[in-house]
Design a protein around this motif. Structure first.
Motif, mmCIF file in Angstrom:
data_model
loop_
_atom_site.group_PDB
_atom_site.id
_atom_site.type_symbol
_atom_site.label_atom_id
_atom_site.label_comp_id
_atom_site.label_asym_id
_atom_site.label_seq_id
_atom_site.Cartn_x
_atom_site.Cartn_y
_atom_site.Cartn_z
ATOM 1 N N ARG A 175 -4.767 19.763 6.313
ATOM 2 C CA ARG A 175 -5.418 19.136 7.474
ATOM 3 C C ARG A 175 -5.126 19.892 8.762
ATOM 4 N N LYS A 194 -1.221 12.582 11.428
ATOM 5 C CA LYS A 194 -2.421 13.219 11.988
ATOM 6 C C LYS A 194 -2.275 14.727 12.135
ATOM 7 N N PHE A 250 -3.275 5.060 4.939
ATOM 8 C CA PHE A 250 -3.417 5.339 6.376
ATOM 9 C C PHE A 250 -2.639 6.599 6.694
ATOM 10 N N GLU A 251 -2.833 7.105 7.920
ATOM 11 C CA GLU A 251 -2.046 8.263 8.329
ATOM 12 C C GLU A 251 -0.686 7.780 8.779
ATOM 13 N N TYR A 278 1.699 12.890 5.945
ATOM 14 C CA TYR A 278 2.213 13.788 6.977
ATOM 15 C C TYR A 278 1.658 13.470 8.358
ATOM 16 N N HIS A 335 -5.129 11.233 -1.631
ATOM 17 C CA HIS A 335 -4.902 11.433 -0.181
ATOM 18 C C HIS A 335 -3.438 11.340 0.219
ATOM 19 N N TRP A 336 -2.519 11.779 -0.671
ATOM 20 C CA TRP A 336 -1.103 11.683 -0.286
ATOM 21 C C TRP A 336 -0.806 12.562 0.924
ATOM 22 N N ASN A 337 -1.714 13.495 1.229
ATOM 23 C CA ASN A 337 -1.462 14.360 2.399
ATOM 24 C C ASN A 337 -1.467 13.566 3.707
ATOM 25 N N ARG A 338 -2.017 12.334 3.694
ATOM 26 C CA ARG A 338 -1.993 11.509 4.910
ATOM 27 C C ARG A 338 -0.579 11.102 5.306
ATOM 28 N N GLY A 342 -0.821 16.860 10.298
ATOM 29 C CA GLY A 342 -0.971 17.622 9.066
ATOM 30 C C GLY A 342 0.303 18.344 8.649
ATOM 31 N N GLU A 370 -12.069 18.944 5.437
ATOM 32 C CA GLU A 370 -10.693 19.325 5.765
ATOM 33 C C GLU A 370 -10.070 20.049 4.589
ATOM 34 N N GLU A 403 -13.217 8.798 -2.988
ATOM 35 C CA GLU A 403 -11.929 9.036 -2.316
ATOM 36 C C GLU A 403 -11.401 10.427 -2.623
#
Ligand SMILES: Cc1cc2nc3c(=O)[nH]c(=O)nc-3n(C[C@H](O)[C@H](O)[C@H](O)COP(=O)(O)OP(=O)(O)OC[C@H]3O[C@@H](n4cnc5c(N)ncnc54)[C@H](O)[C@@H]3O)c2cc1C
Length: 463
Positions: A33, A329, A276-277, A327, A322-325, A331, A29, A17
């Motif tokens: 993203r 799709k 999830f996004e 935001y 993956h906390w950037n998800r 990014g 990515e 992950e």
């Protein structure tokens, strides 16, 4: 310590992950993203794999690490990304001096797993430990102790640089010093760093003596900065969404490694993954304002003191992979400036005002004073003054014009933006921020390029 006595660091301690996809055509990515480009991933496991593994490939190459840069400095549209995370061996450690030698794909997380139980810590660390040694050097990263310790490059004693023609050189402040300086903060363009030697610092405990102090406005922030200028780590969270009475309120956080001997065990692995996004509307002015108010008041008293583990102190965001998800799709754009002291106060108030007015600010906003330890890199980002870093969710028609305005304001106030965090500055802005870019261009490996470099220099080499 001889090589054979150094236990291997298990690379599988980083879950898949946390790692970019290792093989084939899978997308690689950057953390923001945005942008997203097709490219071929060329995995690298052995130092001698480079340059052999890019021989015969077209469209250029770029060494990459964990993809924790936010924009396109770790991307190469339609080109070959040489993924270094498989080249991650510890090569040598001397407990007398704290000097550690490791392959460039080893992450800071893996170095900590090895070093902390032996009573050592990184000399400089960014806000995530999931970056590689090579990435840390190529962006000459900074941490909460910049005002006393300078950048990561200040603690690099040597590294090997391999060029696409197969030539190898050992670079240090005294051996090939011009290559040393060009490669530190050189955005991966001067060649492949295969291994590096860094100086760790001794600690006696995992714990940090922490203090958090509420402040109201930039003048209080500046007064605290001055008062605590000799403390090892200082950084502030700042509320970029509030206006009026609450404008530029924040929490000044300071700390140092506890001097009371304590536990030195390795960190547990993160278990939480942002699943999830998030939908695009999840981060809006209302949710961000609510978060900021809650965060400010989470520290109920104006001042709190605590003994805190180093993980939440240095890496609060690493707890959730993956906390950037969050935001969605589209990014995020990250924006980070460094503005010299002469104009830092006025600039920070003006820029924060512009951000608050836009209603686009996120809750991850960090304010810090950079110190005056000279950076060893030709293109290093830090300079004495104030740095502000924050994220903006990408909202068509709003985010890019705002970020362009902020970049112009940064230029007006004599500052510069951080390439590692950028996906939007124009070529004219970059070339004004870094007039020395043409010097770096002379050290660029003819086969190596990046989407960032092509965007900000207009130089698309025929490859
Ligand atoms: C949550 C978060 C917090 C952060 N906090 C900070 C912070 O506090 N301070 C700070 O300075 N930065 C910070 N960053 C940015 C991050 O530290 C840098 O972008 C870092 O360089 C990323 O390393 P990486 O291994 O992911 O490299 P990548 O992002 O994959 O690549 C970065 C650059 O390094 C080059 N490179 C990688 N490996 C090699 C190699 N072996 N040889 C030559 N070039 C190479 C690449 O070409 C590229 O130019 C943060 C990022 C995140 C996501």
């Amino acid at each position: 310590m001889p090589l054979s006595a150094v236990p291997a660091v298990a690379s599988d301690r980083l879950t898949s992950e946390a790692l970019p996809q290792p093989e084939g055509q899978a997308p690689f990515e950057s953390w923001g993203r945005f942008p997203r480009y097709p490219g071929r991933i060329v995995p690298m496991h052995w130092q001698q794999d480079f340059p052999a593994n890019i021989a015969g490939l077209h469209n250029g190459a770029l060494p990459v690490g964990m993809g924790r840069s936010y924009g396109d400095s770790c991307l190469l549209k339609d080109g070959n990304l040489v993924l270094t995370t498989g080249m991650n061996r510890l090569l040598h450690f001397d407990p007398e001096t704290g000097i550690l030698t490791a392959e460039a794909g080893l992450t800071l997380a893996q170095i900590l797993d090895f070093a902390v139980p032996r009573g050592f810590f990184l000399p400089v660390t960014p806000g995530t430990k999931y970056v590689t040694l090579g990435g840390a050097i190529a962006n000459d990263i900074h941490g909460k102790n910049h005002h006393v310790a300078g950048t990561f490059g200040n603690h690099v004693t040597r590294f090997e640089l391999v060029r696409s023609d197969g030539s190898r050189r050992i670079c240090s402040p005294t051996q090939d010093p011009d290559w040393f300086s060009a490669t530190i903060g050189g955005l991966g363009l001067t060649g492949m760093i295969t291994w590096a030697e860094i100086r760790l610092k001794p600690i006696v405990s995992r714990m940090i003596d922490y203090e958090g102090i509420q402040f109201h406005g930039i003048d209080e922030f500046l007064a605290l900065t001055e008062q605590y200028r000799n403390v090892e780590y200082t950084v502030s969270w700042i509320d970029c969404a509030s206006t009026g009475r609450n404008f530029a309120r924040g929490i000044f956080m300071l700390g140092d490694h506890s001097r009371v001997p304590g536990e030195l065990k390795p960190s547990p692995q993160p278990r939480l993954v942002f699943p999830f996004e998030a939908p695009g509307f999840a981060l809006n002015h209302t949710t961000v304002s609510l978060f900021n108010t809650a965060f400010f008041h989470k520290q109920m008293k104006p001042r709190v003191q605590a003994l805190q583990d180093y993980e939440p102190f240095f890496y609060p965001l690493d707890k959730v992979l993956h906390w950037n998800r969050m935001y969605g799709k589209s990014g995020l754009l990250q924006f980070q400036y460094a503005i010299p002291w002469e104009s830092a106060r006025e600039a920070t108030i003006t820029i924060l005002g512009e951000i608050a007015k836009s209603g686009l600010a996120s809750f991850l906003a960090v304010l810090k004073a950079f110190g005056d330890v000279p950076s060893p890199g030709l293109l290093s980002f830090p300079q004495p003054g104030i740095t502000l870093a924050l994220d903006f969710p990408i909202k068509a028609d709003l985010t890019f014009p705002l970020v362009e305005r902020l970049a112009d304001m940064t230029l007006y106030f004599g500052g510069r933006l951080y390439p590692a965090k950028d996906a939007a500055m124009t070529a004219a802005q970059f070339q004004s921020f870094y007039p020395q870019w043409e010097q770096l261009a002379r050290f660029r490996d003819p086969v190596i390029t990046s989407s960032f470099w092509e965007r900000v220099t207009g130089d698309r080499p025929a490859l």
